[in-house]
Design a protein around this motif. Structure first.
Motif, short mmCIF file in Angstrom:
data_model
loop_
_atom_site.label_atom_id
_atom_site.label_comp_id
_atom_site.label_asym_id
_atom_site.label_seq_id
_atom_site.Cartn_x
_atom_site.Cartn_y
_atom_site.Cartn_z
N ALA A 1 -4.28 -12.71 2.16
CA ALA A 1 -3.84 -11.54 2.62
C ALA A 1 -2.60 -11.42 2.79
N ALA A 2 -1.69 -12.34 2.97
CA ALA A 2 -0.30 -12.40 3.12
C ALA A 2 0.20 -11.68 1.62
N LYS A 3 -0.35 -12.61 0.65
CA LYS A 3 0.03 -12.16 -0.84
C LYS A 3 -0.21 -10.90 -1.16
N LEU A 4 -1.49 -10.26 -0.72
CA LEU A 4 -1.85 -8.88 -0.88
C LEU A 4 -0.80 -7.96 -0.19
N ALA A 5 -0.65 -8.36 0.86
CA ALA A 5 0.48 -7.28 1.67
C ALA A 5 1.87 -7.20 1.12
N ASP A 6 2.13 -8.41 0.56
CA ASP A 6 3.51 -8.53 -0.23
C ASP A 6 3.34 -7.62 -1.60
N ALA A 7 2.34 -7.77 -2.28
CA ALA A 7 1.99 -6.84 -3.39
C ALA A 7 2.08 -5.42 -3.18
N TYR A 8 1.46 -5.15 -1.98
CA TYR A 8 1.25 -3.79 -1.45
C TYR A 8 2.69 -3.29 -1.24
N ARG A 9 3.41 -3.87 -0.40
CA ARG A 9 4.84 -3.57 -0.17
C ARG A 9 5.91 -3.52 -1.32
N ALA A 10 5.81 -4.28 -2.35
CA ALA A 10 6.37 -4.02 -3.61
C ALA A 10 6.04 -2.97 -4.39
N ASP A 11 4.94 -2.46 -4.16
CA ASP A 11 4.58 -1.10 -4.75
C ASP A 11 4.88 0.15 -4.03
N PHE A 12 4.46 0.13 -2.64
CA PHE A 12 4.63 1.03 -1.97
C PHE A 12 5.67 1.18 -0.81
N GLY A 13 6.51 0.12 -0.77
CA GLY A 13 7.40 -0.11 0.39
C GLY A 13 6.78 -0.28 1.65
N SER A 14 7.74 -0.63 2.57
CA SER A 14 7.06 -1.02 4.04
C SER A 14 6.49 0.22 5.00
N ASP A 15 6.88 1.35 4.35
CA ASP A 15 6.27 2.54 4.93
C ASP A 15 5.13 3.13 4.20
N GLY A 16 4.56 2.52 3.25
CA GLY A 16 3.69 2.70 2.45
C GLY A 16 2.34 3.40 2.84
#
Length: 137
Positions: free
Chosen positions: A122-137
């Motif tokens: 879950a943490a790894k997925l969240a990191d990938a998400y932030r990499a693509d969308f930013g922290s406000d994604g």
């Protein structure tokens, strides 16, 4: 009237076929969908089943993730946002692993149990998400 639907269902075993059913396929997909979309889907699968009289797991016939769609609540923009995030999740589905109980009450585990992501996915997925969308994604 107005037109509406009860829900949309995603077949978790087809979406993330690499996650074994006894690692709660639908629960893992519901958790992943929440992480990337903020939508709160509901697991309808093995997590919802009670163990048998010998405390053995009873796999469900289906592993579904239910996205409720109440009438007059969500706009088309809401629907498009969640759909976009699910498409992103599908492209990253190999990151999703299973879940395990770290607290399982003897009854109503669906409501009162506590689970954790196997291998910290879950943490790894969240990191990938932030990499693509930013922290406000």
């Amino acid at each position: 009237t107005p037109a509406g639907g009860l829900a949309g269902h995603v077949d978790a075993m087809r979406f993330i076929p690499h996650v074994p059913q006894l690692e709660y396929t639908a629960g893992a997909l519901a958790a992943a969908a929440f992480l990337v979309s903020g939508a709160r889907p509901m697991e309808r699968g093995t997590v919802s089943m009670e163990r048998d009289e010998n405390r053995n797991e009873v796999p469900s016939d289906l592993e579904l993730v239910r996205f409720a769609v109440p009438r007059r609540v969500f706009s088309m923009a809401h629907m498009e946002y969640v759909t976009d995030r699910l498409a992103w999740l599908y492209e990253h589905r190999e990151m999703v692993k299973g879940l395990r109980f770290y607290y399982e009450p003897p009854v109503l585990r669906f409501f009162n149990g506590k689970m954790e992501a196997i291998d910290n996915w879950a943490a790894k997925l969240a990191d990938a998400y932030r990499a693509d969308f930013g922290s406000d994604g």
